[in-house]
Design a protein around this motif. Sequence first.
Motif, PDB file in Angstrom:
ATOM      1  N   ARG A 177       7.268  53.489  88.088  1.00 53.89           N
ATOM      2  CA  ARG A 177       7.555  54.962  88.196  1.00 53.89           C
ATOM      3  C   ARG A 177       8.642  54.998  86.070  1.00 53.89           C
ATOM      4  O   ARG A 177       8.869  53.746  86.441  1.00 53.89           O
ATOM      5  CB  ARG A 177       7.903  55.897  88.604  1.00 53.89           C
ATOM      6  N   ASP A 178       8.334  55.877  85.170  1.00 52.40           N
ATOM      7  CA  ASP A 178       9.267  55.571  84.287  1.00 52.40           C
ATOM      8  C   ASP A 178      10.368  55.835  84.965  1.00 52.40           C
ATOM      9  O   ASP A 178      10.793  56.084  86.363  1.00 52.40           O
ATOM     10  CB  ASP A 178       8.856  56.399  82.923  1.00 52.40           C
ATOM     11  N   LEU A 183       5.006  59.094  84.623  1.00 50.97           N
ATOM     12  CA  LEU A 183       3.512  58.886  85.071  1.00 50.97           C
ATOM     13  C   LEU A 183       3.651  57.240  84.248  1.00 50.97           C
ATOM     14  O   LEU A 183       4.063  58.130  82.557  1.00 50.97           O
ATOM     15  CB  LEU A 183       2.542  58.985  85.409  1.00 50.97           C
ATOM     16  N   PRO A 184       4.370  56.437  84.418  1.00 51.49           N
ATOM     17  CA  PRO A 184       4.348  55.156  83.299  1.00 51.49           C
ATOM     18  C   PRO A 184       2.917  55.450  82.471  1.00 51.49           C
ATOM     19  O   PRO A 184       2.201  55.521  83.129  1.00 51.49           O
ATOM     20  CB  PRO A 184       4.189  54.064  84.104  1.00 51.49           C
ATOM     21  N   GLY A 185       3.343  54.326  81.242  1.00 49.89           N
ATOM     22  CA  GLY A 185       2.035  54.790  80.396  1.00 49.89           C
ATOM     23  C   GLY A 185       1.618  56.211  79.830  1.00 49.89           C
ATOM     24  O   GLY A 185       0.214  56.026  79.211  1.00 49.89           O
ATOM     25  N   SER A 186       1.442  57.460  80.665  1.00 48.04           N
ATOM     26  CA  SER A 186       0.681  58.093  80.020  1.00 48.04           C
ATOM     27  C   SER A 186       1.110  58.868  78.770  1.00 48.04           C
ATOM     28  O   SER A 186       0.320  59.599  78.504  1.00 48.04           O
ATOM     29  CB  SER A 186       1.175  59.658  81.429  1.00 48.04           C
ATOM     30  N   ARG A 187       2.483  58.940  78.442  1.00 48.44           N
ATOM     31  CA  ARG A 187       2.987  58.866  77.145  1.00 48.44           C
ATOM     32  C   ARG A 187       1.689  58.466  76.227  1.00 48.44           C
ATOM     33  O   ARG A 187       0.776  58.987  75.329  1.00 48.44           O
ATOM     34  CB  ARG A 187       3.827  58.243  76.318  1.00 48.44           C
ATOM     35  N   GLU A 188       0.897  57.051  76.089  1.00 50.65           N
ATOM     36  CA  GLU A 188      -0.265  56.848  75.230  1.00 50.65           C
ATOM     37  C   GLU A 188      -1.287  57.503  75.481  1.00 50.65           C
ATOM     38  O   GLU A 188      -2.259  57.845  74.990  1.00 50.65           O
ATOM     39  CB  GLU A 188       0.246  55.379  75.053  1.00 50.65           C
ATOM     40  N   SER A 189      -1.266  57.912  76.810  1.00 48.46           N
ATOM     41  CA  SER A 189      -3.246  58.141  77.167  1.00 48.46           C
ATOM     42  C   SER A 189      -3.298  59.363  77.222  1.00 48.46           C
ATOM     43  O   SER A 189      -4.612  59.931  77.022  1.00 48.46           O
ATOM     44  CB  SER A 189      -2.878  57.454  78.549  1.00 48.46           C
ATOM     45  N   GLU A 213      11.263  60.600  78.018  1.00 46.07           N
ATOM     46  CA  GLU A 213      10.692  59.481  77.323  1.00 46.07           C
ATOM     47  C   GLU A 213       9.018  59.663  77.005  1.00 46.07           C
ATOM     48  O   GLU A 213       8.530  59.085  75.924  1.00 46.07           O
ATOM     49  CB  GLU A 213      10.031  58.077  78.610  1.00 46.07           C
ATOM     50  N   GLY A 214       8.553  61.337  77.209  1.00 40.01           N
ATOM     51  CA  GLY A 214       7.338  61.152  77.004  1.00 40.01           C
ATOM     52  C   GLY A 214       5.878  60.924  77.775  1.00 40.01           C
ATOM     53  O   GLY A 214       5.548  61.461  77.493  1.00 40.01           O
ATOM     54  N   ASN A 215       6.509  61.022  79.258  1.00 40.49           N
ATOM     55  CA  ASN A 215       5.337  61.073  80.571  1.00 40.49           C
ATOM     56  C   ASN A 215       5.715  61.844  80.778  1.00 40.49           C
ATOM     57  O   ASN A 215       5.760  62.544  81.126  1.00 40.49           O
ATOM     58  CB  ASN A 215       5.853  59.721  81.239  1.00 40.49           C
ATOM     59  N   VAL A 216       4.146  61.928  81.515  1.00 40.84           N
ATOM     60  CA  VAL A 216       4.273  63.214  82.676  1.00 40.84           C
ATOM     61  C   VAL A 216       4.585  63.209  83.664  1.00 40.84           C
ATOM     62  O   VAL A 216       4.990  61.823  84.115  1.00 40.84           O
ATOM     63  CB  VAL A 216       2.290  63.035  82.571  1.00 40.84           C
ATOM     64  N   PHE A 217       4.760  64.458  84.206  1.00 36.57           N
ATOM     65  CA  PHE A 217       6.010  64.109  85.324  1.00 36.57           C
ATOM     66  C   PHE A 217       6.063  65.393  85.951  1.00 36.57           C
ATOM     67  O   PHE A 217       6.051  67.050  85.701  1.00 36.57           O
ATOM     68  CB  PHE A 217       7.707  64.404  84.415  1.00 36.57           C
TER      69      PHE A 217
END
Length: 634
Positions: A177-178, A183-189, A213-217
């Motif tokens: 997890r971030d 969800l790690p990497g979901s910002r870019e995905s 951080e910009g990730n899905v939560f």
Amino acid sequence: MDIEISGSRIRYAMENFVEDSGGLRFTLLLPPRFGVGGAYYIGDGTSRPFPLIKEQQILAQKNASIITFLDPSGEGFSILTPEGFHEIQDYRVFDQPALAWIYNYQFGKYSKRTGFVFDITSLSPLPDATPPPRFIIDRFGQYAVLDFPEKITDERQLREDADREATDLAAIASTPRDSWGGLPGSRESYNLRATGFFRAGHAGGRHVLVTPEGNVFYQLGVCCVMPDEGMTVVRGRECIFEWLPPAKGGFKAAWQNGDPSTGIVSFHVANIIRKYGSPYDDEAWSGRAVKRLRAWGFNSAGAWSRLTKTMKAVHFAGTPQLPLEPWMAPGLRPMQGAERTYDPFQAGVEEVIDQAFAAQVAPHADDPAIIGWFIENEVLYENISKAVPSQRSDSPSKLRLVQLLREKYEGDITRFNVAWGLTCTGSPESPADFDALKDITLFVATPDAAADMRDFMRLFLEAHYARVERLFRKHAPNHLLLGSRWQPGTASDEQLVRIAARHADIVSVNYYTRTIAPDFLHYVHEWSDGKPLLLSEWHYTATDQGLGGHMEVPNQKERGLAYRNYVENTAVLPFVVGHQWFAYADQPATGRWFEGLNGEAANTGLVNVADRPYLEFIMECKKTNNTIYDLMFR
């Protein structure tokens, strides 16, 4: 009927009966503790124990003139009544943590003239009863007469739990997890952006929350991450406890506000002090709680939690509530009929709320560990339109209603009287003008009256929610406005949802249910004009450690399976963005302090009063928590 109470005698005097009157029905609810070693007898029969767990609704029925109850300590009372039909029911079959005595008194010629008397007598143990313990609650806050595998019987066990816990948590496999639980990497995905604060967004064709951080939560929150929920009233019933923490020294923190004179104590805190052999400290307690919760797959604190410095430092975010209840903001006038909110037509209310937000919300405006703020909790808006017509001229809402009626009927009181049925046979005398409405009770008994109250509620809700949003954006521009934590019955009002949702970022519903109803959730989402939905309070319970049940299932394994069913069947809905389980720790066996001597006393927790986790339940929760993002984007 005139009722006269003199000492332990209650006298009922009655007159003017309708000829075919049948009788009276009395219901007395007994606290859950009677069901953990208590007993009863009807008439002169042998005492019978209350069942430890629910079995059937009807426990006993008999005609008699006396009923007797004993709690597990052997103390109790008898009620001497006229001859009548007595019945004992177990309301736990209805998810109500109580036992009930129901007495039916049939009218006769003599009773119609003079009424009758109840004589109440305090009792010691019955001669034929099993000798009871000297107390009901043991020194660890558990039921003394009940045995279960996780029961603490020695302080040494608490210390052993403390020594073993770090090893136990380390053995639980973690899921990537971030730092906020996203969800790690979901910002870019999903081409999301980081703002440094939580926000609402879209990803993969659905609503999501986005971490700083910009990730899905997806919020997997737990309510009441703080020890206050475990407080219980001991004053006046000290004898039912084997032990109470000393008033001075290391156990002072177990008492409310560190003050034994309150008569309110937490056995959970007392056990924490004994477990770790040091004074209680909020920061240390919350740090241990966060390590547990993250190991179990939870990622944030829900309502009624206390966000400590430790929690914020490790990015364990939370959802506080705005100071809109009158006890939170002195100067707000309680709304008669719905005391958890204020009267929005009160003079000067804007300034009072502005000052409360400036003092209690604005200092946290730059805090990234706050996901958002709830507006309020379980306000029964459906009651307001019933209550306001009966209020008097000291009610700002009643005055605003009269103004609305004057305007709507263009000052024509005759039109109003016809519309509200005040010219019908048997109605009160028709008011002569609109000023007279201010101090009379109005009854909403016609379609026109109901429509007028819908118009009033439109004004009421718009005044409230528009004001809250305006002042919230002023003082907390970086945070989400999370809605009102409605009960499902309240959220079934389309007008309410539409108005409130215009002024909030997220709609929240305390969705307690045995069976998920997707259609209901879809309706709420549609009425909100497509706002995301947070299921902000819910739980399932079991009674294996003697606590009361609510949304009860048979055991801890089934509790975990119920959790999985609930989360998995709602997280797949593309507009649901999170859940908040209620609560971190069990409620005390003798009831929550703020509800008096008979408060809620249910197995709501992930951990029990001795700070022992319900691992069979928790490991099922973890299976779903670990796969939550797979569920969302499957």
